[in-house]
Design an enzyme around this catalytic site. Structure first.
Site, PDB file in Angstrom:
ATOM      1  CE  LYS A 272      -4.312  -1.567   0.160  1.00 52.81           C
ATOM      2  NZ  LYS A 272      -5.203  -1.353  -1.011  1.00 52.81           N
TER       3      LYS A 272
ATOM      4  CD  GLU B 233     -10.092   4.193   0.427  1.00 48.72           C
ATOM      5  OE1 GLU B 233      -9.935   5.419   0.276  1.00 48.72           O
ATOM      6  OE2 GLU B 233      -9.364   3.345  -0.125  1.00 48.72           O
TER       7      GLU B 233
ATOM      8  CB  SER C 195      -0.063  -8.055  -1.411  1.00 55.71           C
ATOM      9  OG  SER C 195      -0.960  -8.912  -0.747  1.00 55.71           O
TER      10      SER C 195
END
Lengths: 393, 254
Positions: A88, A110, A376
């Site tokens: 991220k 968010e 990830s």
């Protein structure tokens, strides 16, 4: 043909279906994002931060024991080793620099599992910007460690009380905040969703993943292209970055694993490609789970990060065009795959990521296939769920 | 001529009321419309509820959630409205989000509106370029007025584009906000109202967001042709049910 066109369409999917209140902000971003991203000074600062702050390049690791177990050559792209523990942060670094270029002083985001919220709170601390993160009330309860991290980093975490009180509703609240604060605020969307240019911008910031895979694999295997790249998909940001530089390489098989929840047919699932229909969600036209009447339905997955009723427009296009193979893994399959990775390779993955590793329950690879899996995120945030699930107390 | 255009050509300031269909009770729709007309309301926006109304504040969102829970659907609304033109003659506009319209089928939706006697539609998340490229022809084919929004942040250039594309009125959002979040108007709004008034647009403007009573109605309509009340009316319905619609409607224009 797999990239966004000028209006942000991937085939029939994408676009910007936004109320007029958001138009000036989204339009400003649309007009400027590519110019900014191509500026030498921007690229330099972005790459420097990825290197020195995030810790890139992330390793491409040959997983010997996992390869033996599944009878193919498996490489893991270690996004879990990034600062903040997931892919991220690649996007939030890019977007905070973008926000600065646009003269914005206040950041909203968010978050579902909290990974994007933490990555946003982190870059806001780094740049000294005000940060407000919207998070569903239910997710706040089930991802307490990440809520604490965001607060430690100086962010305000505002609960979304509406609807299912998860990621979808947190996104609604963030959009409302942006409507109410159109001048000073930039909205850092964390996934490859939202109105154009967000899916394309997020994908480009995440594309560093596949850019690195190419040269890393060349070093290790003597070729840039693997036979397959595999990623889990909720909204699809890590998948978009993992696929990006392989989209136009037809010899590379692209594999997406969605969250089947308790099973695709159980009514408790987030397998959008199987259950969705074309519609409009959060400003883009894409596949989404909805009633016949066009009301968006509540998804379910054990992983908060995949608990989203839509999928990014690029992925809808990859699905519809047949460019990517889509599979879905149940909660059980993902959890078991996560445990297997932990015990074969000493790597505890996020539950989201566990879904990608469940591909071996669904597809058999050939012994000489080179399969790159996007690892990830790491599983620290999920330890309680793992412990409860496997009765490890 | 479309009823909306006729009404816009009439003298005086227009009061338009928004309500969410299916709220407070599923079958209140027709009674609410009839009572509003009887009590001097000039135009009605019938809200088609949506699960994720991202331009709306908590009041309209909660009423939408309740309406969906009550069983409201696009089909159901059309069924409730099928005889509405036997008793109601003021302009009726369907307002909602684009996804339910898309799932119903844009052409089927417009056709149904036409058959019922709906005069216009407002779909805030159907933007100007998508409308012009894909849906304008269909919406016009069925004689519907499509209404666009502008906000204080909308550039003059874009307002001109919207004015050109409009064939009824322009929905002028009073401030940078979702519905129901602000009330009362300050200097910023007054200046914005005056700026728009001086643009001499071909379409009249009707102001929405932040109007709740006689005072705010007067302020909003000083320069504009009319004003829309949504959240304040929903709150009234929440507190009083459908019994006191007349007193609410009458209090605004007094």
């Amino acid at each position: 043909m797999y990239h966004a066109d000028e209006k942000g369409y991937y085939g029939e999917f994408g676009g910007a279906f936004i109320p007029e209140m958001l138009y000036p902000n989204v339009e400003e971003l649309r007009q400027k994002y590519l110019d900014v991203m191509y500026e030498e000074s921007f690229k330099k600062e972005f790459n420097q931060l990825l290197k020195d702050y995030v810790g890139r390049p992330s390793p491409l690791y040959f997983a010997k024991r996992l390869s033996e177990k599944h009878g193919c050559k498996i490489y893991l792209k270690r996004e879990d080793l990034n600062h903040t523990g997931a892919h991220k942060v690649n996007n939030t670094i890019g977007q905070i620099l973008m926000a600065q270029k646009l003269g914005k002083t206040r950041i909203i985001a968010e978050t579902g599992a909290g990974q994007h919220g933490v990555a946003t709170a982190t870059v806001c601390a780094l740049m000294g910007m005000e940060c407000i993160v919207y998070m569903g009330e239910i997710d706040i309860a089930r991802q307490a460690p990440n809520v604490a991290r965001m607060k430690m980093l100086g962010a305000k975490v505002r609960p979304a009380f509406s609807g299912s009180r998860t990621l979808k509703d947190a996104t609604n609240e963030a959009i409302r905040d942006w409507i109410n604060n159109p001048v000073d605020t930039h909205y850092i969307i964390g996934s490859a969703i939202g109105p154009h240019p967000y899916p394309d911008m997020v994908t480009r910031f995440q594309s560093v993943i596949s850019e690195e895979i190419k040269w890393q694999l060349k070093e290790k295997e003597g070729r840039e292209n693997p036979d397959y790249v595999v990623a889990c998909i909720g909204g699809g940001s890590n998948a978009a970055g993992t696929y990006y530089h392989f989209l136009d390489e037809p010899e590379v098989g692209i594999i997406a694993v969605e969250a089947a929840g308790k099973g695709v047919e159980t009514g408790e699932s987030a397998a959008t490609s199987a259950l969705g229909k074309v519609g409009i969600i959060h400003g883009c036209k894409t596949m989404l789970m909805q009633t016949a009447d066009g009301q968006i339905t509540e998804p379910y997955s054990i992983s908060a990060g995949l608990d989203y009723p839509g999928v990014g427009p690029m992925h809808s296009h990859l699905h519809k065009s047949g460019r990517a193979e889509f599979y879905s893994a149940t909660d059980d399959e993902a959890m078991t795959a996560g445990l297997e990775l932990s015990q074969l390779e000493g790597i505890i993955p996020a539950i989201e990521t566990g879904h990608a590793f469940a591909i071996f329950d669904h597809k058999k690879f050939k012994p000489d296939d080179v399969v790159v899996i996007s690892l990830s995120g790491r599983g620290d945030k999920d330890l309680n769920t793992y412990i409860d699930y496997f009765g490890l107390k | 001529m479309n009823r909306i255009n006729e009404k816009l050509n009439s003298q005086g300031k227009l009061l338009s009321i928004y309500f969410t269909a299916g709220y407070p009770a599923l079958n209140d729709t027709v009674k609410i419309i009839q009572d509003l007309e009887k009590n001097g309301v000039d135009m009605i926006e019938i809200g088609l509820p949506f699960s994720d109304p991202l331009a709306d504040g908590p009041t309209i969102q909660d009423s939408s959630t309740a309406a969906l829970k009550n069983g409201m659907t696009t089909e159901k609304l059309f069924e409730q409205l099928k005889d509405i033109r036997k008793s109601v003659s003021i302009p009726l506009i369907v307002m909602g989000y684009f996804n339910p319209m898309l799932q119903y089928g844009v052409e089927a939706f417009c056709k149904k509106c036409h058959e019922i006697g709906i005069d216009g539609i407002i779909m805030p998340d159907l933007p100007l370029d998508v409308y012009e490229d894909n849906y304008k022809a269909t919406i016009e084919k069925y004689g519907l007025v499509n209404v666009f929004l502008i906000t204080p942040q909308t550039s003059d250039e874009r307002i001109r584009q919207i004015d050109t594309a409009s064939n009824g009125f322009i929905y002028m959002v009073s401030s940078a906000s979702v519905t129901g979040s602000k009330s009362g108007f300050g200097n910023v709004q007054t200046k914005y109202f005056e700026r728009i008034a001086h643009m001499n647009l071909k379409n009249p403007q009707i102001v929405g967001f932040g109007i709740k009573d006689s005072e705010t109605f007067q302020q909003a309509t000083k320069n504009a042709k009319g004003a829309i009340i949504g959240s304040a009316f929903i709150k009234h319905l929440t507190t009083n049910g459908v019994a006191g619609i007349g007193s609410f409607a009458k209090s605004i224009k007094s």
